[in-house]
Design a protein around this motif. Structure first.
Motif, short mmCIF file in Angstrom:
data_model
loop_
_atom_site.label_atom_id
_atom_site.label_comp_id
_atom_site.label_asym_id
_atom_site.label_seq_id
_atom_site.Cartn_x
_atom_site.Cartn_y
_atom_site.Cartn_z
N UNK A 61 35.28 39.72 39.98
CA UNK A 61 34.19 38.74 39.86
C UNK A 61 34.61 37.58 38.96
N UNK A 62 35.28 37.90 37.87
CA UNK A 62 35.74 36.85 36.95
C UNK A 62 36.76 35.94 37.64
N UNK A 75 47.21 35.32 46.85
CA UNK A 75 47.00 36.50 46.02
C UNK A 75 48.34 37.22 45.91
N UNK A 76 48.76 37.51 44.69
CA UNK A 76 49.98 38.29 44.51
C UNK A 76 49.65 39.75 44.72
N UNK A 77 50.31 40.36 45.69
CA UNK A 77 50.03 41.75 46.05
C UNK A 77 51.30 42.40 46.55
N UNK A 78 51.54 43.63 46.11
CA UNK A 78 52.76 44.35 46.51
C UNK A 78 52.87 44.41 48.04
N UNK A 79 51.74 44.56 48.72
CA UNK A 79 51.77 44.66 50.18
C UNK A 79 51.68 43.31 50.88
N UNK A 80 51.73 42.22 50.11
CA UNK A 80 51.72 40.88 50.69
C UNK A 80 53.02 40.58 51.41
N UNK A 81 53.10 39.39 51.97
CA UNK A 81 54.29 38.97 52.72
C UNK A 81 55.37 38.49 51.75
N UNK A 82 56.57 39.02 51.93
CA UNK A 82 57.70 38.54 51.15
C UNK A 82 58.23 37.27 51.78
N UNK A 83 58.68 36.35 50.97
CA UNK A 83 59.24 35.10 51.43
C UNK A 83 60.52 34.82 50.68
N UNK A 84 61.41 34.07 51.29
CA UNK A 84 62.56 33.57 50.55
C UNK A 84 62.09 32.35 49.77
N UNK A 102 45.01 21.45 46.35
CA UNK A 102 44.65 22.40 45.31
C UNK A 102 45.13 23.79 45.72
N UNK A 103 46.19 24.25 45.08
CA UNK A 103 46.77 25.55 45.42
C UNK A 103 46.62 26.46 44.21
N UNK A 104 46.06 27.64 44.47
CA UNK A 104 45.78 28.59 43.39
C UNK A 104 46.49 29.91 43.66
N UNK A 105 47.10 30.44 42.63
CA UNK A 105 47.76 31.74 42.70
C UNK A 105 46.97 32.71 41.82
N UNK A 106 46.72 33.90 42.33
CA UNK A 106 45.94 34.89 41.59
C UNK A 106 46.83 36.09 41.25
N UNK A 107 46.87 36.41 39.97
CA UNK A 107 47.58 37.60 39.49
C UNK A 107 46.54 38.52 38.86
N UNK A 108 46.37 39.69 39.43
CA UNK A 108 45.37 40.63 38.96
C UNK A 108 45.80 41.36 37.70
N UNK A 115 39.27 44.19 47.02
CA UNK A 115 39.21 43.70 48.40
C UNK A 115 38.53 42.32 48.50
N UNK A 116 37.54 42.05 47.66
CA UNK A 116 36.85 40.76 47.69
C UNK A 116 37.80 39.61 47.35
N UNK A 117 38.67 39.81 46.37
CA UNK A 117 39.64 38.77 46.00
C UNK A 117 40.67 38.62 47.12
N UNK A 118 41.15 39.74 47.65
CA UNK A 118 42.13 39.68 48.73
C UNK A 118 41.55 39.00 49.96
N UNK A 119 40.27 39.22 50.21
CA UNK A 119 39.59 38.60 51.35
C UNK A 119 39.47 37.09 51.15
N UNK A 120 39.21 36.66 49.91
CA UNK A 120 39.09 35.23 49.62
C UNK A 120 40.43 34.51 49.74
N UNK A 121 41.50 35.23 49.48
CA UNK A 121 42.84 34.63 49.54
C UNK A 121 43.14 34.15 50.96
#
Length: 159
Positions: A61-62, A75-84, A102-108, A115-121
């Motif tokens: 929520x924060x 969203x930074x997530x272990x199961x996210x897509x890896x990129x070079x 406006x680009x935002x990166x989220x580190x939990x 899931x709400x944050x991942x859904x917003x990403x």
């Protein structure tokens, strides 16, 4: 262009602060760079799944309160897509070309993102399957964003 990190917790280690400050200074010629820290939820060492969900929900929520509708969110997530680094640089370039300034990166926090944050990403990004302290991840991400701008500029920094 605005690049923002929304992160859970305070950065305490001086050496991480110094590294991030250096890359933030370098980034200033390309974008307005900011880091927004949201408080981490105090949690006991051993928690039930329900308690973990509660901690993540409060942190989630924060995080969401710091993201505006127009922001493109990674969203930074272990199961996210890896990129070079090159793929990431092209993505950043394409986003700005198509009107995402406006680009935002989220580190939990230590338990990850809800899931709400991942859904917003708009997308999830992974730096591999290693578990890294989120303080270190902040430094790595700052460097990779700087590297992306340098790649897009054709600078020899990337070599």
């Amino acid at each position: 262009m605005n690049i923002k990190f929304v992160v859970v917790g305070k950065l305490k280690e001086k050496y991480f602060k110094q590294g991030i400050a250096e890359y933030a200074k370098r980034l200033s010629r390309f974008c307005k760079f900011s880091i927004v820290e949201v408080p981490d939820e105090k949690a006991p060492e051993s928690m039930s799944q329900a308690e973990m969900d509660q901690v993540m929900a409060a942190e989630g929520e924060r995080i969401l309160s710091k993201i505006k509708d127009r922001e493109y969110v990674y969203a930074l997530a272990i199961l996210g897509k890896e990129r070079s680094s090159e793929e990431f640089a092209k993505e950043i370039k394409d986003l700005t070309t198509y009107g995402h300034s406006d680009i935002t990166f989220v580190i939990g926090g230590s338990l990850g993102l809800t899931p709400a944050v991942l859904k917003r990403a708009n997308t999830q990004i992974s730096f591999g399957r290693f578990t890294l302290p989120h303080q270190l991840m902040r430094l790595v991400l700052t460097e990779q964003v700087y590297r992306a701008f340098m790649i897009n500029e054709g600078s020899p920094y990337h070599k």
